[in-house]
Motif scaffolding. Structure first.
Motif, PDB file in Angstrom:
ATOM      1  N   PRO A  53       0.816  -1.227   0.000  1.00  0.00           N
ATOM      2  CA  PRO A  53       0.000   0.000   0.000  1.00  0.00           C
ATOM      3  C   PRO A  53       0.845   1.271   0.000  1.00  0.00           C
ATOM      4  CG  PRO A  53      -0.906  -1.586   1.537  1.00  0.00           C
ATOM      5  CD  PRO A  53       0.350  -2.200   0.998  1.00  0.00           C
ATOM      6  N   ALA A  54       1.847   1.299   0.847  1.00  0.00           N
ATOM      7  CA  ALA A  54       2.662   2.509   0.938  1.00  0.00           C
ATOM      8  C   ALA A  54       3.336   2.791  -0.410  1.00  0.00           C
ATOM      9  CB  ALA A  54       3.717   2.349   2.028  1.00  0.00           C
ATOM     10  N   THR A  55       3.902   1.745  -0.990  1.00  0.00           N
ATOM     11  CA  THR A  55       4.560   1.896  -2.287  1.00  0.00           C
ATOM     12  C   THR A  55       3.550   2.370  -3.327  1.00  0.00           C
ATOM     13  OG1 THR A  55       5.793  -0.066  -1.657  1.00  0.00           O
ATOM     14  CG2 THR A  55       6.103   0.746  -3.894  1.00  0.00           C
ATOM     15  N   ARG A  56       2.411   1.729  -3.303  1.00  0.00           N
ATOM     16  CA  ARG A  56       1.383   2.060  -4.292  1.00  0.00           C
ATOM     17  C   ARG A  56       1.025   3.538  -4.218  1.00  0.00           C
ATOM     18  NH1 ARG A  56      -4.142  -0.799  -3.577  1.00  0.00           N
ATOM     19  NH2 ARG A  56      -2.702  -1.747  -2.100  1.00  0.00           N
ATOM     20  N   GLU A  57       0.841   4.001  -2.993  1.00  0.00           N
ATOM     21  CA  GLU A  57       0.476   5.406  -2.856  1.00  0.00           C
ATOM     22  C   GLU A  57       1.558   6.328  -3.389  1.00  0.00           C
ATOM     23  OE1 GLU A  57      -0.800   6.264   1.174  1.00  0.00           O
ATOM     24  OE2 GLU A  57      -2.292   4.656   0.938  1.00  0.00           O
ATOM     25  N   ARG A  58       2.797   5.939  -3.114  1.00  0.00           N
ATOM     26  CA  ARG A  58       3.885   6.764  -3.611  1.00  0.00           C
ATOM     27  C   ARG A  58       3.857   6.813  -5.149  1.00  0.00           C
ATOM     28  NH1 ARG A  58       9.286   5.131  -2.760  1.00  0.00           N
ATOM     29  NH2 ARG A  58       8.371   3.240  -1.897  1.00  0.00           N
ATOM     30  N   VAL A  59       3.619   5.640  -5.725  1.00  0.00           N
ATOM     31  CA  VAL A  59       3.578   5.569  -7.185  1.00  0.00           C
ATOM     32  C   VAL A  59       2.400   6.375  -7.733  1.00  0.00           C
ATOM     33  CG1 VAL A  59       3.226   4.026  -9.142  1.00  0.00           C
ATOM     34  CG2 VAL A  59       4.760   3.361  -7.282  1.00  0.00           C
ATOM     35  N   GLU A  60       1.253   6.189  -7.094  1.00  0.00           N
ATOM     36  CA  GLU A  60       0.077   6.924  -7.584  1.00  0.00           C
ATOM     37  C   GLU A  60       0.286   8.430  -7.489  1.00  0.00           C
ATOM     38  OE1 GLU A  60      -2.809   4.974  -5.199  1.00  0.00           O
ATOM     39  OE2 GLU A  60      -3.331   3.506  -6.752  1.00  0.00           O
ATOM     40  N   GLY A  61       0.942   8.832  -6.422  1.00  0.00           N
ATOM     41  CA  GLY A  61       1.258  10.257  -6.291  1.00  0.00           C
ATOM     42  C   GLY A  61       2.132  10.719  -7.441  1.00  0.00           C
ATOM     43  N   ALA A  62       3.127   9.912  -7.757  1.00  0.00           N
ATOM     44  CA  ALA A  62       4.038  10.269  -8.849  1.00  0.00           C
ATOM     45  C   ALA A  62       3.286  10.355 -10.168  1.00  0.00           C
ATOM     46  CB  ALA A  62       5.168   9.249  -8.930  1.00  0.00           C
ATOM     47  N   MET A  63       2.384   9.389 -10.393  1.00  0.00           N
ATOM     48  CA  MET A  63       1.582   9.392 -11.621  1.00  0.00           C
ATOM     49  C   MET A  63       0.813  10.706 -11.728  1.00  0.00           C
ATOM     50  SD  MET A  63      -0.091   5.591 -11.641  1.00  0.00           S
ATOM     51  CE  MET A  63       0.809   4.135 -12.156  1.00  0.00           C
ATOM     52  N   ARG A  64       0.184  11.054 -10.608  1.00  0.00           N
ATOM     53  CA  ARG A  64      -0.618  12.267 -10.616  1.00  0.00           C
ATOM     54  C   ARG A  64       0.259  13.483 -10.889  1.00  0.00           C
ATOM     55  NH1 ARG A  64      -4.054  10.169  -7.477  1.00  0.00           N
ATOM     56  NH2 ARG A  64      -2.666  10.148  -5.671  1.00  0.00           N
ATOM     57  N   ARG A  65       1.351  13.559 -10.151  1.00  0.00           N
ATOM     58  CA  ARG A  65       2.202  14.735 -10.299  1.00  0.00           C
ATOM     59  C   ARG A  65       2.745  14.874 -11.710  1.00  0.00           C
ATOM     60  NH1 ARG A  65       6.226  13.452  -6.361  1.00  0.00           N
ATOM     61  NH2 ARG A  65       4.720  11.909  -5.587  1.00  0.00           N
ATOM     62  N   LEU A  66       3.116  13.757 -12.292  1.00  0.00           N
ATOM     63  CA  LEU A  66       3.665  13.816 -13.658  1.00  0.00           C
ATOM     64  C   LEU A  66       2.559  13.796 -14.712  1.00  0.00           C
ATOM     65  CD1 LEU A  66       6.773  11.480 -13.378  1.00  0.00           C
ATOM     66  CD2 LEU A  66       6.625  13.946 -13.142  1.00  0.00           C
ATOM     67  N   GLN A  67       1.293  13.726 -14.249  1.00  0.00           N
ATOM     68  CA  GLN A  67       0.154  13.651 -15.173  1.00  0.00           C
ATOM     69  C   GLN A  67       0.343  12.537 -16.172  1.00  0.00           C
ATOM     70  OE1 GLN A  67      -0.229  17.730 -16.725  1.00  0.00           O
ATOM     71  NE2 GLN A  67      -1.782  17.876 -15.151  1.00  0.00           N
ATOM     72  N   TRP A  68       0.718  11.395 -15.617  1.00  0.00           N
ATOM     73  CA  TRP A  68       1.044  10.286 -16.503  1.00  0.00           C
ATOM     74  C   TRP A  68      -0.209   9.622 -17.074  1.00  0.00           C
ATOM     75  CZ3 TRP A  68       0.364   4.854 -15.707  1.00  0.00           C
ATOM     76  CH2 TRP A  68       0.973   4.075 -16.694  1.00  0.00           C
ATOM     77  N   VAL A  69      -0.194   9.354 -18.361  1.00  0.00           N
ATOM     78  CA  VAL A  69      -1.263   8.615 -19.033  1.00  0.00           C
ATOM     79  C   VAL A  69      -0.591   7.471 -19.782  1.00  0.00           C
ATOM     80  CG1 VAL A  69      -3.147   8.748 -20.669  1.00  0.00           C
ATOM     81  CG2 VAL A  69      -2.500  10.760 -19.355  1.00  0.00           C
ATOM     82  N   PRO A  70      -1.058   6.259 -19.578  1.00  0.00           N
ATOM     83  CA  PRO A  70      -0.399   5.128 -20.240  1.00  0.00           C
ATOM     84  C   PRO A  70      -0.474   5.250 -21.754  1.00  0.00           C
ATOM     85  CG  PRO A  70      -2.467   4.444 -19.202  1.00  0.00           C
ATOM     86  CD  PRO A  70      -2.187   5.841 -18.755  1.00  0.00           C
ATOM     87  N   SER A  71       0.504   4.738 -22.410  1.00  0.00           N
ATOM     88  CA  SER A  71       0.519   4.776 -23.876  1.00  0.00           C
ATOM     89  C   SER A  71      -0.229   3.587 -24.453  1.00  0.00           C
ATOM     90  CB  SER A  71       1.962   4.778 -24.369  1.00  0.00           C
ATOM     91  OG  SER A  71       2.059   4.116 -25.604  1.00  0.00           O
ATOM     92  N   ALA A  72      -1.255   3.907 -25.213  1.00  0.00           N
ATOM     93  CA  ALA A  72      -2.061   2.844 -25.815  1.00  0.00           C
ATOM     94  C   ALA A  72      -1.214   2.001 -26.757  1.00  0.00           C
ATOM     95  CB  ALA A  72      -3.232   3.452 -26.575  1.00  0.00           C
ATOM     96  N   ALA A  73      -0.334   2.655 -27.497  1.00  0.00           N
ATOM     97  CA  ALA A  73       0.478   1.938 -28.476  1.00  0.00           C
ATOM     98  C   ALA A  73       1.390   0.925 -27.795  1.00  0.00           C
ATOM     99  CB  ALA A  73       1.297   2.923 -29.293  1.00  0.00           C
ATOM    100  N   ALA A  74       2.002   1.364 -26.724  1.00  0.00           N
ATOM    101  CA  ALA A  74       2.925   0.462 -26.033  1.00  0.00           C
ATOM    102  C   ALA A  74       2.172  -0.728 -25.457  1.00  0.00           C
ATOM    103  CB  ALA A  74       3.654   1.207 -24.928  1.00  0.00           C
ATOM    104  N   ARG A  75       0.994  -0.451 -24.934  1.00  0.00           N
ATOM    105  CA  ARG A  75       0.192  -1.550 -24.416  1.00  0.00           C
ATOM    106  C   ARG A  75      -0.190  -2.498 -25.551  1.00  0.00           C
ATOM    107  NH1 ARG A  75      -4.583   0.558 -21.220  1.00  0.00           N
ATOM    108  NH2 ARG A  75      -2.975   0.750 -19.651  1.00  0.00           N
ATOM    109  N   ALA A  76      -0.582  -1.913 -26.670  1.00  0.00           N
ATOM    110  CA  ALA A  76      -1.028  -2.712 -27.800  1.00  0.00           C
ATOM    111  C   ALA A  76       0.096  -3.596 -28.327  1.00  0.00           C
ATOM    112  CB  ALA A  76      -1.546  -1.809 -28.913  1.00  0.00           C
TER     113      ALA A  76
END
Lengths: 348, 348
Positions: A53-76
């Motif tokens: 949980p602690a790690t997850r929150e840290r990561v989620e915070g980072a995602m938010r701060r960097l406004q990260w959106v996964p790349s559809a192409a990379a997933r595809a």
DNA sequence: TTGAAAGCGCTAACAA
DNA sequence: TTGTTAGCGCTTTCAA
């Protein structure tokens, strides 16, 4: 170049606190920001339960701060899936295709698939070009209308091993599965309703013959010798119906007008009434399609109901099954149905 | 694992001559088959002129033999482009959106962009969910209808820095560019046509108020004190028009019916006539939209023309410019226009 | 005119 | 629970 990479990340992160980042953040950026590995970030996305949980929150915070959106192409590229299919239809500007697509889109959504639409104007070359474009952007399957194809189309889908379904028509022997109705039979049903009422001299109004569904309807009638039919080609629109009726009424007057599409019938009815004729007393008008509005015209239009909504849903299921589970669907025939309303009456 | 990789390629190529390959060929397979490097194969695709003709032919032969189709995802991951945008519309099952989308699709095609459609049923939550799905599959831009958003929608597009345009409405102060018409003004124009003809007691028929375009039209009229208006909400369909008219005619009869959508007007006119009333002598009926069919109803419908085709093309250009060249478009107001036809006449 | 090799952003196998 | 790393299929330098 590991150095360079690191440097770039660094400068991005620094800049971010001051002004807008010039580039979209990626997994590595998020991992660096959160002080974890890329794998952990990926896990937060795909199996959050396996991350502390602690790690997850840290990561989620980072995602938010960097406004990260996964790349559809990379997933595809990893999954081999794009999760969308394409539909090639003659036109979007028609009640009938709108209704098919509405149901198709709903059915696909239920299977978590998206729908790309492309119009062909009933031109096999345009169809081919747009099919190419759809494959280019990664469509996993295709829906085409009718059975008129460009020769290269088949090679294209064969090469790509692409699931393709033809709609609005029925032919178990066609080289791809068809899901649709019997245009030939529907036209005959419409005609026999009129002849059953005693009509013999009948004007047949229809859209452009380059549409093979229209062609089938017309051919079905041309084989019928017991009625006196005159054929009038016009545009597939109410305006076309109006115009064609002006031609019809200027010659030897029929007792009934058979429109092989409801849109044409709507225009035809209006024009007939503008000429001071009553429907059905002076002139019967018969349609074919059963658009949602046809029941609420004045007078209510007699027509043949084509199950386009059902078709849309059936196609969604069939294509989804093919794409998702490699189950090639069987051809499917959907019944049409005579709907007698107020626009047709006995010949007199 | 270089060994393994090589081994796999080998066994694929071998198998290919006997039976169908189990997997789609990739660039490496083609390169191996042609006896060149992957870079050369890539060049044959992207800059054929830089490859020696003999080499090119060898490569093209290999592509054909292996039935190679380039991977859209792999291309996208390199270019950062997917070449499609998404449109979120309330429904596909409506003439008006069909016409917008038809023009939109054409305009986008001209810019080599494809169109993914998704329906929202005028529900902000569905809109949000489908927007997520569109981003997930890689949409480069979005088109939304009207100005009612879920709160999370804005965060979503902000994070993705996604070009989004709102259509069918106009508000220069809205947080995203709008391209559309003035629903408020259009409704007033329709009303003043009727009041100009002397009508005072007017029934107003409109679709569901959760649609904010409908809401604007209704609010515009509610501010008008000089006419005696009664409002009737119904479904956005000819059936809805019919039904609403039955209610209208059962009460104190107005001299005119103002329908805030043409589809409703079509149903209303039919029902009015079924009650034995003549249009416009006994009852005027006014629409708003100007659908292609409205000019060919009986009688021809007076209405306010909304420039939806033009809007479709304008949106295509605006979104393409934003996506391709990062040119954020300015809000754009398209004029509506009064179209007087046969369904309205003086009050008497 | 060609090839080698470094990425693109992510997933997943494997190790720790 | 987390990290390392080898791909996915392609494009694009950089060298040869």
């Amino acid at each position: 170049m590991q150095e360079r990479q690191g440097g770039v990340i660094e400068s991005r992160a620094v800049r971010m606190n001051k002004t807008a980042m010039r580039k979209r953040a990626n997994l590595r950026d998020v991992a660096a920001e959160a002080g974890v590995s890329v794998a952990t970030v990926s896990r937060v996305m795909n199996s959050p339960a396996t991350v502390a949980p602690a790690t997850r929150e840290r990561v989620e915070g980072a995602m938010r701060r960097l406004q990260w959106v996964p790349s559809a192409a990379a997933r595809a590229i990893n999954s081999g899936r794009t999760r969308f299919v394409g539909a090639l239809v003659p036109t979007l500007d028609s009640d009938i295709f709108a209704r098919v697509l509405a149901n198709l889109e709903q059915g696909l959504t239920a299977q978590r698939l998206s729908l790309v639409v492309a119009t062909t104007d009933d031109d096999p070359d345009i169809e081919l070009a747009k099919a190419r474009a759809l494959l280019d952007i990664g469509a996993e399957g295709l829906i085409v209308s009718g059975m008129t194809r460009s020769p290269d189309f088949d090679e294209l889908v064969a090469r790509a091993r692409l699931p393709v379904i033809a709609i609005s028509c029925h032919d178990p022997d066609y080289r791809m599965p068809t899901i649709g109705y019997d245009n030939h039979g529907a036209a005959l049903a419409a005609l026999s309703h009129l002849t059953g009422l005693g009509h013999r001299r009948i004007a047949v109004l229809h859209g452009p013959l380059r549409n093979d569904r229209t062609q089938r309807r017309v051919l079905a009638l041309q084989g019928q010798g017991d009625a006196d039919l005159t054929f009038h080609e016009t545009t597939l629109s109410t305006a076309g119906g109006c115009q064609a009726v002006r031609g019809v009424l200027s010659g030897r007057r029929p007792s009934a007008i058979l429109c092989l599409s409801d849109v044409i019938a709507a225009g035809a009815m209006a024009e007939v009434q503008r000429h001071g004729l009553r429907i059905p007393d002076d002139m019967s008008v018969m349609g074919l399609d059963d658009l949602p509005g046809s029941a609420h015209l004045y007078p209510a239009l007699s027509t043949i109901h084509l199950p386009v909504s059902r078709m849309g849903r059936a196609v969604a299921d069939a294509l989804a099954g093919w794409v998702e589970r490699d189950e090639k669907p069987d051809p499917q025939l959907l019944d049409h149905e005579l709907v007698v309303r107020a626009s047709t009456g006995p010949c007199r």
